[in-house]
Design a protein around this motif. Structure first.
Motif, PDB file in Angstrom:
ATOM      1  N   PHE A  62       1.065  -0.827   9.284  1.00  0.00           N
ATOM      2  CA  PHE A  62       0.110  -1.718   8.637  1.00  0.00           C
ATOM      3  C   PHE A  62      -0.055  -3.026   9.394  1.00  0.00           C
ATOM      4  N   ARG A  71       0.189  -5.525  -4.798  1.00  0.00           N
ATOM      5  CA  ARG A  71      -0.505  -4.695  -3.815  1.00  0.00           C
ATOM      6  C   ARG A  71      -1.149  -5.627  -2.796  1.00  0.00           C
ATOM      7  N   ARG A  72      -1.115  -5.235  -1.523  1.00  0.00           N
ATOM      8  CA  ARG A  72      -1.750  -6.027  -0.468  1.00  0.00           C
ATOM      9  C   ARG A  72      -2.934  -5.254   0.085  1.00  0.00           C
ATOM     10  N   ASP A  73      -4.071  -5.930   0.197  1.00  0.00           N
ATOM     11  CA  ASP A  73      -5.256  -5.302   0.771  1.00  0.00           C
ATOM     12  C   ASP A  73      -4.991  -4.940   2.226  1.00  0.00           C
ATOM     13  N   SER A  74      -5.868  -4.096   2.762  1.00  0.00           N
ATOM     14  CA  SER A  74      -5.677  -3.673   4.142  1.00  0.00           C
ATOM     15  C   SER A  74      -5.703  -4.859   5.084  1.00  0.00           C
ATOM     16  N   VAL A  78      -4.646  -0.651   6.824  1.00  0.00           N
ATOM     17  CA  VAL A  78      -3.777   0.080   5.905  1.00  0.00           C
ATOM     18  C   VAL A  78      -3.382  -0.826   4.751  1.00  0.00           C
ATOM     19  N   GLU A  79      -3.629  -0.364   3.530  1.00  0.00           N
ATOM     20  CA  GLU A  79      -3.247  -1.095   2.326  1.00  0.00           C
ATOM     21  C   GLU A  79      -1.749  -0.916   2.080  1.00  0.00           C
ATOM     22  N   ILE A  80      -1.108  -1.972   1.580  1.00  0.00           N
ATOM     23  CA  ILE A  80       0.295  -1.888   1.183  1.00  0.00           C
ATOM     24  C   ILE A  80       0.313  -1.713  -0.336  1.00  0.00           C
ATOM     25  N   PRO A  81       0.654  -0.501  -0.822  1.00  0.00           N
ATOM     26  CA  PRO A  81       0.656  -0.260  -2.267  1.00  0.00           C
ATOM     27  C   PRO A  81       1.742  -1.050  -2.992  1.00  0.00           C
ATOM     28  N   SER A  82       1.578  -1.212  -4.299  1.00  0.00           N
ATOM     29  CA  SER A  82       2.609  -1.837  -5.137  1.00  0.00           C
ATOM     30  C   SER A  82       3.925  -1.097  -4.948  1.00  0.00           C
ATOM     31  N   SER A 133       6.103  -0.962  -2.598  1.00  0.00           N
ATOM     32  CA  SER A 133       6.348  -0.307  -1.311  1.00  0.00           C
ATOM     33  C   SER A 133       7.638  -0.785  -0.661  1.00  0.00           C
TER      34      SER A 133
END
Length: 158
Positions: A80, A124-127, A132-136, A138
């Motif tokens: 990411f 959650r982090r946007d791409s 690539v998004e960082i999901p909750s 992670s």
């Protein structure tokens, strides 16, 4: 290879990823997010420094340091964020990254696995730059090589 494991700090009340603000109260949880992460998991640090590497000064929490790194989602291995010789203020990184780097020396390399409670938790982090998004919740993995320290003004101007 030396492996250092640290217990989870669940009780504690890189450029895209590393420079984002630390979670509220360092818990890794965002009270506005209805998702709650399991508090389990440990910070895992593996020393990957090549034999014979010449090492320099120790890194402190207040240092501005040139780092080469790649951040990946532990679950998928998908990168990411990555950067070569990026100047970063260690104090502005997520708690798990700080714990992995502070006390290490210029020239060292590590692979660090950061559980959600020491990373972004339920946020959650946007791409980012690699799309690539960082999901909750992670778990993050970074390969990091510590370069020279930089004057504080280098990090202040970023």
């Amino acid at each position: 290879m030396r492996r250092l494991a640290f217990p989870s700090l669940a009780s504690a009340g890189l450029l895209l990823v590393l420079a984002l603000p630390v979670a509220p109260a360092l818990t890794g949880c965002d009270s506005s997010d209805p998702v709650s992460c399991d508090a389990g998991g440990e910070l895992d640090i593996v020393d990957t420094t090549p034999e014979g590497t010449r090492l320099g000064a120790r890194i402190t929490a207040t240092d501005c340091v040139y780092l080469t790194y790649e951040g990946r989602l532990d679950a998928t291995g998908e990168a990411f964020d990555r950067n070569e010789r990026a100047p970063l203020s260690i104090s502005g990184t997520v708690p798990g990254f700080q714990q992995a780097v502070v006390g290490r020396r210029v020239g060292e390399s590590v692979r660090v696995t950061i559980p959600p409670t020491l990373g972004y938790g339920a946020r959650r982090r946007d791409s980012g730059p690699l799309g690539v998004e960082i999901p909750s919740c992670s778990t993050l993995q970074f390969d990091v090589t510590i370069g020279d320290t930089a004057p504080p003004s280098v990090c202040e101007n970023r």
